[in-house]
Design a protein around this motif. Structure first.
Motif, PDB file in Angstrom:
ATOM      1  N   LEU A 155       0.832  -1.203   0.000  1.00 63.47           N
ATOM      2  CA  LEU A 155       0.000   0.000   0.000  1.00 63.47           C
ATOM      3  C   LEU A 155       0.869   1.256   0.000  1.00 63.47           C
ATOM      4  O   LEU A 155       0.573   2.232  -0.706  1.00 63.47           O
ATOM      5  CB  LEU A 155      -0.929  -0.005   1.212  1.00 63.47           C
ATOM      6  CG  LEU A 155      -2.035  -1.065   1.216  1.00 63.47           C
ATOM      7  CD1 LEU A 155      -2.847  -0.983   2.503  1.00 63.47           C
ATOM      8  CD2 LEU A 155      -2.947  -0.914   0.001  1.00 63.47           C
ATOM      9  N   LEU A 156       1.945   1.234   0.769  1.00 65.29           N
ATOM     10  CA  LEU A 156       2.872   2.369   0.779  1.00 65.29           C
ATOM     11  C   LEU A 156       3.506   2.571  -0.592  1.00 65.29           C
ATOM     12  O   LEU A 156       3.596   3.700  -1.087  1.00 65.29           O
ATOM     13  CB  LEU A 156       3.967   2.144   1.829  1.00 65.29           C
ATOM     14  CG  LEU A 156       3.558   2.299   3.293  1.00 65.29           C
ATOM     15  CD1 LEU A 156       4.656   1.750   4.199  1.00 65.29           C
ATOM     16  CD2 LEU A 156       3.278   3.760   3.622  1.00 65.29           C
ATOM     17  N   ASN A 190      -8.839  -5.606   7.376  1.00 65.59           N
ATOM     18  CA  ASN A 190      -9.684  -5.248   8.516  1.00 65.59           C
ATOM     19  C   ASN A 190      -8.834  -4.854   9.728  1.00 65.59           C
ATOM     20  O   ASN A 190      -9.168  -3.904  10.447  1.00 65.59           O
ATOM     21  CB  ASN A 190     -10.600  -6.416   8.877  1.00 65.59           C
ATOM     22  CG  ASN A 190     -11.613  -6.048   9.947  1.00 65.59           C
ATOM     23  OD1 ASN A 190     -12.371  -5.098   9.790  1.00 65.59           O
ATOM     24  ND2 ASN A 190     -11.617  -6.797  11.046  1.00 65.59           N
ATOM     25  N   THR A 191      -7.724  -5.551   9.932  1.00 65.05           N
ATOM     26  CA  THR A 191      -6.814  -5.210  11.030  1.00 65.05           C
ATOM     27  C   THR A 191      -6.223  -3.812  10.841  1.00 65.05           C
ATOM     28  O   THR A 191      -6.157  -3.011  11.792  1.00 65.05           O
ATOM     29  CB  THR A 191      -5.664  -6.240  11.112  1.00 65.05           C
ATOM     30  OG1 THR A 191      -6.208  -7.531  11.376  1.00 65.05           O
ATOM     31  CG2 THR A 191      -4.689  -5.877  12.223  1.00 65.05           C
ATOM     32  N   LEU A 192      -5.813  -3.493   9.625  1.00 66.11           N
ATOM     33  CA  LEU A 192      -5.255  -2.164   9.343  1.00 66.11           C
ATOM     34  C   LEU A 192      -6.322  -1.086   9.505  1.00 66.11           C
ATOM     35  O   LEU A 192      -6.026   0.039   9.920  1.00 66.11           O
ATOM     36  CB  LEU A 192      -4.664  -2.129   7.932  1.00 66.11           C
ATOM     37  CG  LEU A 192      -3.452  -3.026   7.674  1.00 66.11           C
ATOM     38  CD1 LEU A 192      -3.008  -2.920   6.215  1.00 66.11           C
ATOM     39  CD2 LEU A 192      -2.289  -2.672   8.598  1.00 66.11           C
ATOM     40  N   GLY A 212       1.675   5.029  10.439  1.00 64.41           N
ATOM     41  CA  GLY A 212       1.233   3.742  10.953  1.00 64.41           C
ATOM     42  C   GLY A 212       1.548   2.612   9.992  1.00 64.41           C
ATOM     43  O   GLY A 212       1.996   1.534  10.413  1.00 64.41           O
ATOM     44  N   LEU A 213       1.337   2.853   8.688  1.00 70.03           N
ATOM     45  CA  LEU A 213       1.668   1.836   7.695  1.00 70.03           C
ATOM     46  C   LEU A 213       3.177   1.590   7.642  1.00 70.03           C
ATOM     47  O   LEU A 213       3.619   0.443   7.509  1.00 70.03           O
ATOM     48  CB  LEU A 213       1.162   2.254   6.313  1.00 70.03           C
ATOM     49  CG  LEU A 213      -0.341   2.158   6.063  1.00 70.03           C
ATOM     50  CD1 LEU A 213      -0.673   2.629   4.654  1.00 70.03           C
ATOM     51  CD2 LEU A 213      -0.852   0.735   6.273  1.00 70.03           C
ATOM     52  N   ARG A 214       3.961   2.660   7.757  1.00 68.04           N
ATOM     53  CA  ARG A 214       5.428   2.491   7.741  1.00 68.04           C
ATOM     54  C   ARG A 214       5.899   1.658   8.928  1.00 68.04           C
ATOM     55  O   ARG A 214       6.824   0.846   8.801  1.00 68.04           O
ATOM     56  CB  ARG A 214       6.115   3.861   7.746  1.00 68.04           C
ATOM     57  CG  ARG A 214       5.916   4.663   6.466  1.00 68.04           C
ATOM     58  CD  ARG A 214       6.790   5.904   6.448  1.00 68.04           C
ATOM     59  NE  ARG A 214       6.491   6.758   5.298  1.00 68.04           N
ATOM     60  CZ  ARG A 214       5.825   7.896   5.368  1.00 68.04           C
ATOM     61  NH1 ARG A 214       5.394   8.348   6.546  1.00 68.04           N
ATOM     62  NH2 ARG A 214       5.598   8.608   4.277  1.00 68.04           N
TER      63      ARG A 214
END
Length: 235
Positions: A155-156, A190-192, A212-214
């Motif tokens: 996604l990043l 769903n967790t993300l 948060g994604l990083r």
């Protein structure tokens, strides 16, 4: 319009003026519709694609029907680097993951231009090495890292290549991206979402927390980014 088109693609904007003039007369602009197949594995790649918007996915198709993404190409680069320098037979399938816009030219024309310029050949080689670095890291990542970290990485990377926080990605597309089953993707997405890193509904993803994604992504995201910066950033 020409200046805008050149500046919106990393490869074209990095070309010296003389090299750009070698290819400029042969460029034309095309739309890249979602899921369009640009070349199938084993076919001859006939055109180079310089993206201005959108993302191309390089996919390996396995005998039992599984499709696994090995790399992505966006507005920073082009499809057709190594084909220009050698064999034009596609090693994988290239399809449009995120719709957009590209300048295209016949690969034979680009090959002729590269034969006339050592700086153009060098830049093509560097872009080819950057994609190769991504392929290698993806192989290791899919074999060793948790699904959640892999999805955060992808996604990043998709955000970086597209420049957009809103992504249209089905569960099937995300499963291909990370080499996992669709039910695993649903659970991890769903967790993300529960962590407030993304909002996800019926294939529509909005990234709301890049940090948060990083933190969730494995080291592969930073490694690939560093390789791209090393190979392409100062050249």
């Amino acid at each position: 319009m020409e200046t805008m088109v050149r500046s919106s693609n990393g490869f074209l904007s990095a070309l010296p003026a003389d090299d750009y003039e070698l290819i400029r007369p042969h460029l034309r602009t095309v739309d890249l519709p979602h899921d369009a197949v640009l070349v199938e594995s084993g076919e001859t790649l006939k055109r180079a694609y310089f993206l201005h918007r959108g993302v191309i996915s390089l996919v390996v198709k396995l005998a039992k029907g599984e499709h696994v993404q090995v790399a992505m190409i966006g507005r920073d680069s082009l499809l057709g680097t190594l084909s220009t320098m050698g064999d034009a037979c596609a090693l994988n399938t290239a399809l449009v993951l995120i719709p957009g816009l590209a300048s295209v030219m016949d690969l034979d024309r680009l090959r002729i231009a590269a034969d006339q310029s050592s700086t153009l050949r060098t830049l093509l080689t560097r872009h080819g090495l950057a994609v190769y670095a991504q392929v290698q890291q993806t192989a290791g990542c899919n074999a060793a890292h948790p699904v959640e970290a892999r999805l955060a990485r992808c996604l990043l990377h998709t955000h970086d290549l597209s420049g957009d926080y809103r992504l249209l990605l089905t569960q099937e597309a995300m499963a291909q991206m990370i080499g996992a089953r669709r039910n695993s993707v649903s659970l991890v997405a769903n967790t993300l979402q529960q962590a407030n890193f993304i909002h996800y509904s019926r294939g529509h993803i909005q990234i709301v927390n890049l940090d948060g994604l990083r933190q969730t992504a494995c080291e592969c995201y930073a490694i690939v980014k560093a390789q791209y910066d090393r190979l392409l950033g100062a050249h």
